[in-house]
Scaffold this motif. Structure first.
Motif, PDB file in Angstrom:
ATOM      1  N   ASP A 172       0.830  -1.216   0.000  1.00 22.10           N
ATOM      2  CA  ASP A 172       0.000   0.000   0.000  1.00 22.10           C
ATOM      3  C   ASP A 172       0.859   1.258   0.000  1.00 22.10           C
ATOM      4  O   ASP A 172       0.560   2.230  -0.694  1.00 22.10           O
ATOM      5  CB  ASP A 172      -0.919   0.003   1.237  1.00 22.10           C
ATOM      6  CG  ASP A 172      -1.941  -1.112   1.177  1.00 22.10           C
ATOM      7  OD1 ASP A 172      -2.138  -1.680   0.090  1.00 22.10           O
ATOM      8  OD2 ASP A 172      -2.549  -1.431   2.216  1.00 22.10           O
ATOM      9  N   ALA A 176       0.931   4.061  -2.959  1.00 24.12           N
ATOM     10  CA  ALA A 176       0.643   5.471  -2.672  1.00 24.12           C
ATOM     11  C   ALA A 176       1.805   6.360  -3.132  1.00 24.12           C
ATOM     12  O   ALA A 176       1.598   7.424  -3.713  1.00 24.12           O
ATOM     13  CB  ALA A 176       0.387   5.664  -1.183  1.00 24.12           C
ATOM     14  N   TRP A 312      -6.120  13.826  -1.189  1.00 22.80           N
ATOM     15  CA  TRP A 312      -6.061  12.518  -1.828  1.00 22.80           C
ATOM     16  C   TRP A 312      -7.098  12.379  -2.932  1.00 22.80           C
ATOM     17  O   TRP A 312      -6.921  11.612  -3.880  1.00 22.80           O
ATOM     18  CB  TRP A 312      -6.203  11.397  -0.792  1.00 22.80           C
ATOM     19  CG  TRP A 312      -4.860  11.101  -0.215  1.00 22.80           C
ATOM     20  CD1 TRP A 312      -4.390  11.441   1.015  1.00 22.80           C
ATOM     21  CD2 TRP A 312      -3.786  10.436  -0.883  1.00 22.80           C
ATOM     22  NE1 TRP A 312      -3.083  11.040   1.151  1.00 22.80           N
ATOM     23  CE2 TRP A 312      -2.685  10.411   0.017  1.00 22.80           C
ATOM     24  CE3 TRP A 312      -3.632   9.860  -2.136  1.00 22.80           C
ATOM     25  CZ2 TRP A 312      -1.468   9.831  -0.318  1.00 22.80           C
ATOM     26  CZ3 TRP A 312      -2.405   9.284  -2.462  1.00 22.80           C
ATOM     27  CH2 TRP A 312      -1.348   9.273  -1.557  1.00 22.80           C
ATOM     28  N   ILE A 335      -5.941   2.347  -1.098  1.00 24.60           N
ATOM     29  CA  ILE A 335      -5.645   3.416  -0.143  1.00 24.60           C
ATOM     30  C   ILE A 335      -6.869   3.792   0.686  1.00 24.60           C
ATOM     31  O   ILE A 335      -6.788   3.912   1.914  1.00 24.60           O
ATOM     32  CB  ILE A 335      -5.100   4.653  -0.890  1.00 24.60           C
ATOM     33  CG1 ILE A 335      -3.737   4.331  -1.487  1.00 24.60           C
ATOM     34  CG2 ILE A 335      -4.996   5.844   0.054  1.00 24.60           C
ATOM     35  CD1 ILE A 335      -3.136   5.457  -2.288  1.00 24.60           C
TER      36      ILE A 335
END
Length: 354
Positions: A172, A176, A312, A335
């Protein structure tokens, strides 16, 4: 690019100059958007693209860059001509504005009123240490270009997202970082292009628009002619909605209507309006009274939560435009859903231990 390409661009200028003489803003917008659509929609696209002679690596980029920016400049010229009280600007004014080479292919778009005033200024003087600043910026951009070129030999941030089998195996944190790196790369590309062009324009005694702000900073949508003209102060809900819809309608035509562009435009438009909706909602009682009662640190933390979510969101729908729909979906699942659920589980386990 060939003389036929130049003739195509001049024909765009002639059409939009003719419309500008009518001095009707709605006609200028309609003509400009129709011309912009013609370089992206079939069969007009193929016919115009065939006018470019030869074949080389940057042909598509230079064709769409030259035509797209040229049409946007012609729209700016036409709108400024509508605002002129007496007479009209000349066709040679439009040609000088459109064919100033540093701005021609990639911008930035300096609105006609600013360019015309600066290009016709006869009192040319240099500010103190201006040449030193220009030299420093030129060397800085050269250094950034070299650093990015070296990085491209070792970091494959643009090619990895195209291999979904490999991407699915990433952690993860790695995923990201990859998504974020793509956005930083896109900003660096834009900053360098703007910076190099701006440096050359500054040598010609122009004051061009500044490069975009880094993606690491949350900021209000970049200043554009359409967005600022309609939205004004960007504090009225209806005007903001109209301004964002018009801005991304233009952008959609510019980028070329397709599924990915539609999704990207919709979420960008929604995100900008959602920011204003949330700000308006929490500015009314009892929320405004609650914020006044709480401490400054707590107020910052609460705003930080909303800003992090908004940040985000910006990452996700710009990753969509930079890579692919599949990669954006994967980043979103990993995410937001998987990562968010894992954070809740970790927090619950931490509470049990306490």
């Amino acid at each position: 690019m060939g003389w036929t390409f130049m003739a195509l661009v001049v024909s765009h200028c002639i059409i939009l100059y003719s419309v500008a003489l009518v001095k009707k803003k709605w006609m200028c917008f309609a003509a400009g958007l129709s011309t912009l659509a013609s370089i992206k929609l079939e069969p007009y696209n193929s016919w115009q693209e065939a006018l470019v002679t030869g074949s080389f690596d940057l042909q598509d980029i230079l064709f769409y860059g030259g035509c797209g920016f040229s049409i946007m400049r012609c729209m700016s010229f036409a709108l400024e001509n509508c605002d002129r009280k007496e007479g009209n600007y000349t066709f040679s004014d439009l040609l000088k504005y459109n064919f100033y080479l540093p701005f021609f292919f990639f911008g930035p778009i300096m609105t006609f009123d600013r360019f015309h005033a600066q290009a016709n200024n006869t009192q040319l003087t240099r500010k103190e240490r201006e040449m030193w600043n220009i030299t420093t910026k030129a060397l800085l951009h050269l250094g950034v270009i070299l650093v990015v070129d070296v990085f491209f030999h070792y970091l494959y941030i643009l090619t990895i997202p195209s291999d979904m089998k490999l991407v699915n195996k990433l952690s993860d944190w790695c995923l990201a970082g990859l998504a974020y790196s793509n956005l930083v790369y896109d900003w660096i590309k834009a900053a360098v292009m703007f910076g190099v062009i701006n440096t050359v324009a500054t040598l010609d005694h122009l004051d061009p628009p500044q490069p975009p702000k880094c993606i690491t900073m949350l900021y209000v949508f970049a200043e554009t002619y359409v967005y600022d003209y309609i939205g004004e102060n960007h504090d009225k809900i209806f005007k903001e909605l109209l301004a964002t819809v018009c801005t991304f309608a233009v952008t959609t035509l510019w980028l070329g209507p397709c599924e990915v562009v539609y999704i990207w435009s919709f979420f960008n438009c929604f995100g900008l309006n959602f920011e204003l909706w949330v700000a308006k909602f929490f500015s009314i009682p009892p929320f405004s009274i609650m914020e006044e009662a709480m401490g400054e640190a707590m107020s910052r933390r609460i705003r930080g939560v909303f800003n992090a979510a908004n940040f985000w969101a910006i990452v996700l729908y710009n990753v969509l435009s930079l890579n692919s729909l599949e990669f954006a979906k994967l980043v979103g699942r990993r995410i937001i859903f998987k990562g968010g659920l894992k954070s809740v589980q970790d927090h619950t386990q931490h509470l049990k231990c306490e």
